[in-house]
Design a protein around this motif. Structure first.
Motif, mmCIF file in Angstrom:
data_model
loop_
_atom_site.group_PDB
_atom_site.id
_atom_site.type_symbol
_atom_site.label_atom_id
_atom_site.label_comp_id
_atom_site.label_asym_id
_atom_site.label_seq_id
_atom_site.Cartn_x
_atom_site.Cartn_y
_atom_site.Cartn_z
ATOM 1 N N ASN A 73 10.288 53.924 26.538
ATOM 2 C CA ASN A 73 10.830 54.086 27.893
ATOM 3 C C ASN A 73 11.791 52.963 28.268
ATOM 4 O OD1 ASN A 73 9.424 56.481 28.329
ATOM 5 N ND2 ASN A 73 7.595 55.349 28.986
ATOM 6 N N MET A 74 12.571 52.532 27.337
ATOM 7 C CA MET A 74 13.549 51.478 27.598
ATOM 8 C C MET A 74 14.853 52.129 28.043
ATOM 9 S SD MET A 74 12.841 48.954 24.402
ATOM 10 C CE MET A 74 13.645 47.537 25.025
ATOM 11 N N ASP A 75 15.587 51.420 28.921
ATOM 12 C CA ASP A 75 16.870 51.911 29.400
ATOM 13 C C ASP A 75 17.788 50.705 29.532
ATOM 14 O OD1 ASP A 75 18.703 53.733 30.142
ATOM 15 O OD2 ASP A 75 17.860 54.156 32.128
ATOM 16 N N PHE A 76 19.065 50.976 29.738
ATOM 17 C CA PHE A 76 19.999 49.878 29.935
ATOM 18 C C PHE A 76 19.690 49.198 31.259
ATOM 19 C CE2 PHE A 76 22.392 52.523 26.949
ATOM 20 C CZ PHE A 76 22.745 51.556 26.007
ATOM 21 N N PRO A 77 19.926 47.899 31.380
ATOM 22 C CA PRO A 77 19.618 47.201 32.639
ATOM 23 C C PRO A 77 20.574 47.638 33.749
ATOM 24 C CG PRO A 77 20.690 45.711 31.127
ATOM 25 C CD PRO A 77 20.451 46.989 30.384
ATOM 26 N N LYS A 78 20.024 47.626 34.983
ATOM 27 C CA LYS A 78 20.835 47.952 36.164
ATOM 28 C C LYS A 78 21.594 46.706 36.587
ATOM 29 C CE LYS A 78 17.808 51.576 37.665
ATOM 30 N NZ LYS A 78 16.512 51.631 37.111
ATOM 31 N N LYS A 79 22.577 46.920 37.459
ATOM 32 C CA LYS A 79 23.444 45.809 37.842
ATOM 33 C C LYS A 79 22.668 44.674 38.504
ATOM 34 C CE LYS A 79 27.837 44.907 39.756
ATOM 35 N NZ LYS A 79 29.146 45.340 39.585
ATOM 36 N N GLU A 80 21.670 44.978 39.306
ATOM 37 C CA GLU A 80 20.901 43.916 39.966
ATOM 38 C C GLU A 80 19.944 43.199 39.012
ATOM 39 O OE1 GLU A 80 19.010 47.867 40.714
ATOM 40 O OE2 GLU A 80 20.936 47.120 41.250
ATOM 41 N N GLN A 81 19.721 43.764 37.837
ATOM 42 C CA GLN A 81 18.842 43.127 36.843
ATOM 43 C C GLN A 81 19.605 42.140 35.949
ATOM 44 O OE1 GLN A 81 17.369 46.649 34.942
ATOM 45 N NE2 GLN A 81 15.435 46.604 36.093
ATOM 46 N N VAL A 82 20.900 42.143 35.994
ATOM 47 C CA VAL A 82 21.712 41.281 35.119
ATOM 48 C C VAL A 82 22.076 40.022 35.883
ATOM 49 C CG1 VAL A 82 23.865 41.092 33.838
ATOM 50 C CG2 VAL A 82 22.657 43.270 33.907
ATOM 51 N N LYS A 83 21.882 38.881 35.269
ATOM 52 C CA LYS A 83 22.263 37.597 35.856
ATOM 53 C C LYS A 83 23.197 36.895 34.875
ATOM 54 C CE LYS A 83 18.145 36.819 38.517
ATOM 55 N NZ LYS A 83 17.076 35.915 38.876
ATOM 56 N N TYR A 84 24.246 36.344 35.436
ATOM 57 C CA TYR A 84 25.211 35.611 34.612
ATOM 58 C C TYR A 84 24.996 34.128 34.829
ATOM 59 C CZ TYR A 84 27.495 40.094 34.011
ATOM 60 O OH TYR A 84 27.743 41.402 33.682
ATOM 61 N N LEU A 85 25.070 33.371 33.784
ATOM 62 C CA LEU A 85 24.878 31.912 33.865
ATOM 63 C C LEU A 85 26.199 31.225 33.540
ATOM 64 C CD1 LEU A 85 21.509 31.676 31.918
ATOM 65 C CD2 LEU A 85 21.839 31.734 34.388
ATOM 66 N N ASP A 86 26.449 30.133 34.240
ATOM 67 C CA ASP A 86 27.660 29.347 33.985
ATOM 68 C C ASP A 86 27.374 28.318 32.911
ATOM 69 O OD1 ASP A 86 29.189 30.654 35.850
ATOM 70 O OD2 ASP A 86 28.555 29.303 37.484
ATOM 71 N N LYS A 87 28.361 28.101 32.106
ATOM 72 C CA LYS A 87 28.232 27.106 31.037
ATOM 73 C C LYS A 87 28.660 25.758 31.583
ATOM 74 C CE LYS A 87 29.947 25.990 26.504
ATOM 75 N NZ LYS A 87 30.902 26.325 25.452
ATOM 76 N N ILE A 97 15.248 55.732 19.775
ATOM 77 C CA ILE A 97 13.813 55.443 19.634
ATOM 78 C C ILE A 97 13.339 54.565 20.780
ATOM 79 C CG2 ILE A 97 12.109 54.233 18.220
ATOM 80 C CD1 ILE A 97 13.568 55.257 15.766
ATOM 81 N N ALA A 98 14.141 53.595 21.194
ATOM 82 C CA ALA A 98 13.756 52.707 22.304
ATOM 83 C C ALA A 98 13.599 53.498 23.597
ATOM 84 C CB ALA A 98 14.798 51.601 22.464
#
Length: 122
Positions: free
Chosen positions: A106-120, A100-101
């Motif tokens: 028009n939702m899709d999985f995020p691309k690699k450049e859209q993902v940001k990792y944060l350090d704890k 449904i999404a």
């Protein structure tokens, strides 16, 4: 009073009737009255305890009926809840939500450049 009914005591000089000195051990009006009063009191106490016990039993029986009614209502509500969960189950599927999404929003999985990792930070 005749001499047969009255006895003289030489010690103090007082006249004492023989009837008052003798104790009657048979059934008299006073002992019969005391027995009747005792029987009445015992009967009254027994009847009072019986009424109190009966009232308590009726109260307990009424509470049991109310508890049984509430338990049956709980069972019916639990059955209704389970039916509603079964009706809702297909709508909670992850595959359905993803489909449904993608189709409606028009939702899709995020691309690699859209993902940001944060350090704890500790």
């Amino acid at each position: 009073m005749s001499m047969a009914q009255v006895k003289y005591m030489n010690v103090s000089g007082e006249r004492i009737s023989e009837k008052s000195r003798k104790k009657a051990y048979g059934i008299t009006r006073e002992s019969s009255l005391y027995k009747n009063i005792t029987l009445f009191i015992f009967t009254f106490i027994t009847l009072t305890f019986s009424v109190v016990i009966l009232y308590g039993y009726l109260n307990i029986a009424q509470q049991n009926r109310m508890i049984n009614t509430l338990n049956s209502e709980i069972r019916s509500l639990e059955t209704e809840r389970d039916d509603n969960y079964m009706k809702l189950e297909p709508y909670k599927s992850v595959d359905r939500i993803a489909r449904i999404a993608r189709l409606n929003y028009n939702m899709d999985f995020p691309k690699k450049e859209q993902v940001k990792y944060l350090d704890k930070i500790d």
